[in-house]
Design a protein around this motif. Structure first.
Motif, PDB file in Angstrom:
ATOM      1  N   PHE A  87      82.249 101.422  33.787  1.00  0.00           N
ATOM      2  CA  PHE A  87      82.829  99.967  33.467  1.00  0.00           C
ATOM      3  C   PHE A  87      81.466  99.623  32.213  1.00  0.00           C
ATOM      4  CE2 PHE A  87      81.487  95.817  35.094  1.00  0.00           C
ATOM      5  CZ  PHE A  87      82.782  95.230  34.669  1.00  0.00           C
ATOM      6  N   ASN A  88      81.702  98.982  31.450  1.00  0.00           N
ATOM      7  CA  ASN A  88      81.187  98.127  30.989  1.00  0.00           C
ATOM      8  C   ASN A  88      80.119  96.715  31.482  1.00  0.00           C
ATOM      9  OD1 ASN A  88      79.863  96.441  28.995  1.00  0.00           O
ATOM     10  ND2 ASN A  88      81.064  97.624  26.740  1.00  0.00           N
ATOM     11  N   LEU A  89      79.320  97.508  31.884  1.00  0.00           N
ATOM     12  CA  LEU A  89      78.148  96.133  32.395  1.00  0.00           C
ATOM     13  C   LEU A  89      78.399  94.711  31.512  1.00  0.00           C
ATOM     14  CD1 LEU A  89      77.545  95.283  35.284  1.00  0.00           C
ATOM     15  CD2 LEU A  89      74.986  96.667  35.270  1.00  0.00           C
ATOM     16  N   ALA A  92      80.343  92.628  30.360  1.00  0.00           N
ATOM     17  CA  ALA A  92      80.824  91.550  31.436  1.00  0.00           C
ATOM     18  C   ALA A  92      79.713  90.757  32.166  1.00  0.00           C
ATOM     19  CB  ALA A  92      81.743  92.713  32.428  1.00  0.00           C
ATOM     20  N   LEU A  93      79.149  90.947  32.118  1.00  0.00           N
ATOM     21  CA  LEU A  93      78.005  90.133  32.170  1.00  0.00           C
ATOM     22  C   LEU A  93      78.123  88.844  31.150  1.00  0.00           C
ATOM     23  CD1 LEU A  93      75.213  91.765  33.932  1.00  0.00           C
ATOM     24  CD2 LEU A  93      76.464  90.163  35.165  1.00  0.00           C
ATOM     25  N   GLU A 145      84.013  90.703  40.553  1.00  0.00           N
ATOM     26  CA  GLU A 145      84.178  91.172  41.702  1.00  0.00           C
ATOM     27  C   GLU A 145      85.299  92.555  41.829  1.00  0.00           C
ATOM     28  OE1 GLU A 145      82.771  88.960  45.820  1.00  0.00           O
ATOM     29  OE2 GLU A 145      81.014  89.123  44.984  1.00  0.00           O
ATOM     30  N   GLU A 146      86.387  91.277  40.884  1.00  0.00           N
ATOM     31  CA  GLU A 146      87.400  92.153  40.865  1.00  0.00           C
ATOM     32  C   GLU A 146      87.900  92.851  39.616  1.00  0.00           C
ATOM     33  OE1 GLU A 146      90.926  88.488  42.679  1.00  0.00           O
ATOM     34  OE2 GLU A 146      89.865  88.308  40.181  1.00  0.00           O
ATOM     35  N   TRP A 147      86.693  92.024  38.875  1.00  0.00           N
ATOM     36  CA  TRP A 147      86.620  93.465  37.589  1.00  0.00           C
ATOM     37  C   TRP A 147      86.033  94.788  37.896  1.00  0.00           C
ATOM     38  CZ3 TRP A 147      83.678  89.486  34.263  1.00  0.00           C
ATOM     39  CH2 TRP A 147      85.029  88.606  33.155  1.00  0.00           C
ATOM     40  N   ILE A 148      84.971  94.805  38.873  1.00  0.00           N
ATOM     41  CA  ILE A 148      84.352  95.835  39.425  1.00  0.00           C
ATOM     42  C   ILE A 148      85.116  96.435  40.590  1.00  0.00           C
ATOM     43  CG2 ILE A 148      82.429  94.829  38.233  1.00  0.00           C
ATOM     44  CD1 ILE A 148      81.690  94.388  41.203  1.00  0.00           C
ATOM     45  N   THR A 149      85.870  95.826  41.244  1.00  0.00           N
ATOM     46  CA  THR A 149      86.118  96.589  42.537  1.00  0.00           C
ATOM     47  C   THR A 149      87.465  97.035  42.095  1.00  0.00           C
ATOM     48  OG1 THR A 149      87.301  94.538  43.265  1.00  0.00           O
ATOM     49  CG2 THR A 149      85.274  95.610  44.488  1.00  0.00           C
ATOM     50  N   HIS A 150      88.577  97.289  40.687  1.00  0.00           N
ATOM     51  CA  HIS A 150      89.630  97.186  40.838  1.00  0.00           C
ATOM     52  C   HIS A 150      89.547  98.527  39.110  1.00  0.00           C
ATOM     53  CE1 HIS A 150      90.949  94.007  42.966  1.00  0.00           C
ATOM     54  NE2 HIS A 150      91.567  94.497  43.514  1.00  0.00           N
ATOM     55  N   PRO A 415      73.134  99.487  30.488  1.00  0.00           N
ATOM     56  CA  PRO A 415      74.689  99.275  30.870  1.00  0.00           C
ATOM     57  C   PRO A 415      75.585  98.892  30.122  1.00  0.00           C
ATOM     58  CG  PRO A 415      72.904  96.801  30.475  1.00  0.00           C
ATOM     59  CD  PRO A 415      71.542  97.977  29.680  1.00  0.00           C
ATOM     60  N   ARG A 416      75.224  99.115  28.575  1.00  0.00           N
ATOM     61  CA  ARG A 416      76.880  99.535  28.137  1.00  0.00           C
ATOM     62  C   ARG A 416      77.361  99.705  28.790  1.00  0.00           C
ATOM     63  NH1 ARG A 416      77.188 102.683  21.489  1.00  0.00           N
ATOM     64  NH2 ARG A 416      79.932 101.922  22.428  1.00  0.00           N
TER      65      ARG A 416
END
Length: 476
Positions: A87-89, A92-93, A145-150, A415-416
């Motif tokens: 994930f590109n954290l 996303a943030l 939360e949907e982005w990181i749980t899918h 966190p990239r």
């Protein structure tokens, strides 16, 4: 000019589900206005380009031209750019703060940005991520939360996130503008190729910019390109000039094709940190550690933070979890225009490990400056010491005589890309951190290499575009 905000940025927001319908609704509204002349063009960067691609899924007949800058067309690919659920954290943030607060007024938006900066370290280092992110975003956000749980592309949650098929249906001339260190460069180039396959002739400009520095550093070139495109295709005045412009070091190149024809060159990893051209690979192996409690940081390249772009990597390379392989000083100039690839034979002690590979230009004073990079995530399905191919992203760079070419290898860029926990636990709920020992094999049975189908030998000053293509084709 009409500016339409994305629905929900001041309330109930969704990243992609309303763009196509809202674009068509705006066009329908335009048709009903007495002042509408019967034709329009579209222009905009990033999310605004996604809105244009969404409109292109069913192109209105009144549409005459599209200018897409640092263009995004696939939000899954943006969030999970290596296609292996890393994930590109950071993206996303930062994007989350923008999307969730930009419609709430300047004051609240700035306060949200300051809160993110203040709590970013906790957000990206805390566990589980499902809890730690909340302090940075000011509370729970269902969208994040949907982005990181899918994490899987075939999940129904991501249905419609890819507006890429619009390239097969576009009926208007498209101008594509990106930067060497733009996080959306690969998406831009995929759409460029797709438009060409569909019979279109888009224009392409790749400058020395990041995703966020486009209008600061490239103001004159970017606005000139947009005005020319609109003048020709909306007003019907004149013709477009150069179809492809790429910035290489300190000069613009005009190309007839992307990527241009070239001669492939392979560089082999060898013992003691050597990177050798041609000949046989070296013996042995190189090991590096990766500790998710102190992850190798993301620095330079395709970021949204202040360290994005081309930077001196000396501090990063001083870390014990980074390995480098470097050529001798070059006797003649060497260029790469296109997408180089690293082929590595690697194994990890836990079975769950990452490979981050970066190409650098080492200046005579010792400064290693990043050119391009790539990432992949491995799981126990990967056979130990089997070959791993890591595309390092598109590049346009000239290595001058006296400079050295370096391949940098590490276990991550956090966190990239979210750190690898070493366990295979789901990203959102993982709490256990297990250090990994990664081994890159470079013996004759496992010949790793940096390979570029777009390398070329060059001596002397840069050649013009026609000469360059002849020179590439004739280079042995």
């Amino acid at each position: 000019m009409i500016l339409q905000s994305t629905r929900g940025t001041g309330g109930d927001f969704h990243l992609w589900r309303h763009e196509a319908a809202d674009g068509q609704a705006t066009v329908d509204w335009l048709r009903k206005q007495e002042w509408f002349p019967g034709a329009f063009a579209t222009i905009g960067p990033s999310q605004f380009s996604y809105a244009q691609w969404s409109l292109g899924l069913d192109p209105p007949p009144e549409w005459r031209a599209a200018v897409m800058q640092v263009a995004v067309h696939d939000f899954y690919d943006g969030m999970y750019p290596d296609q292996h659920c890393a994930f590109n954290l950071e993206l996303a943030l930062i994007a989350g703060v923008t999307f969730f607060h930009q419609g709430a007024g300047t004051g609240r938006y700035l306060r949200a940005l300051l809160r993110l900066v203040r709590h970013l370290k906790h957000a990206v280092r805390g566990v589980p991520l499902l809890d730690s992110y909340r302090r940075a975003l000011g509370g729970r956000r269902q969208e994040f939360e949907e982005w990181i749980t899918h994490p899987y592309q075939d999940d129904l949650f991501w249905a419609g996130a890819d507006a890429g098929p619009a390239a097969d249906r576009m009926t208007v001339p498209v101008s594509l503008v990106s930067g060497r260190h733009d996080l959306a460069l690969d998406q831009t180039l995929r759409q460029y190729a797709r438009l060409r396959r569909a019979g279109q002739e888009p224009t392409l400009m790749i400058g020395p910019w990041t995703h966020t520095s486009l209008f600061e550093q490239g103001r004159s070139e970017v606005f000139a390109d947009a005005l020319e495109h609109l003048r020709v295709h909306l007003r019907g005045e004149g013709e477009r000039g150069t179809r492809i412009r790429v910035h290489v070091n300190d000069a613009w190149r005009e190309l007839n094709a992307w990527p241009p024809p070239s001669t492939p060159i392979r560089y082999h990893l060898r013992p003691d940190g050597e990177l050798g051209e041609l000949g046989e690979p070296g013996d042995g192996s190189t090991s590096l550690g990766y500790d998710p409690a102190d992850p190798t940081p993301a620095f330079a390249g395709r970021l949204q933070s202040r360290t994005a772009g081309a930077r001196d990597n000396k501090t990063l390379e001083a870390r014990a979890d980074v390995r480098t392989f470097t050529t001798a000083p070059l006797t003649t100039a060497r260029e790469i225009i296109g997408t180089p690839t690293a082929e590595l034979y690697a194994s990890g002690s836990t079975g769950h490990f990452d490979l981050f590979v970066r190409l650098c230009d080492v200046h005579p004073d010792g400064r290693p400056v990043n050119v391009c990079d790539g990432f992949t995530r491995l799981t126990p399905d990967h056979v130990d010491a089997d070959r791993v191919t890591v595309p390092m992203g598109a590049a346009g760079h000239r290595f001058e005589p006296g400079h050295r070419i370096r391949l940098q290898v590490s276990g991550g860029a956090h966190p990239r890309f979210t750190r690898n926990y070493g366990t295979g636990e789901p990203l959102a709920t993982a709490t256990e951190l297990v250090a990994t020992r990664t081994t890159v094999h470079h013996d004759p049975d496992h010949p790793p290499a940096a390979r570029g189908g777009t390398w070329r030998h060059r001596a002397g000053p840069p050649l013009g575009p026609a000469q360059a293509e002849v020179r590439q084709a004739s280079t042995a």
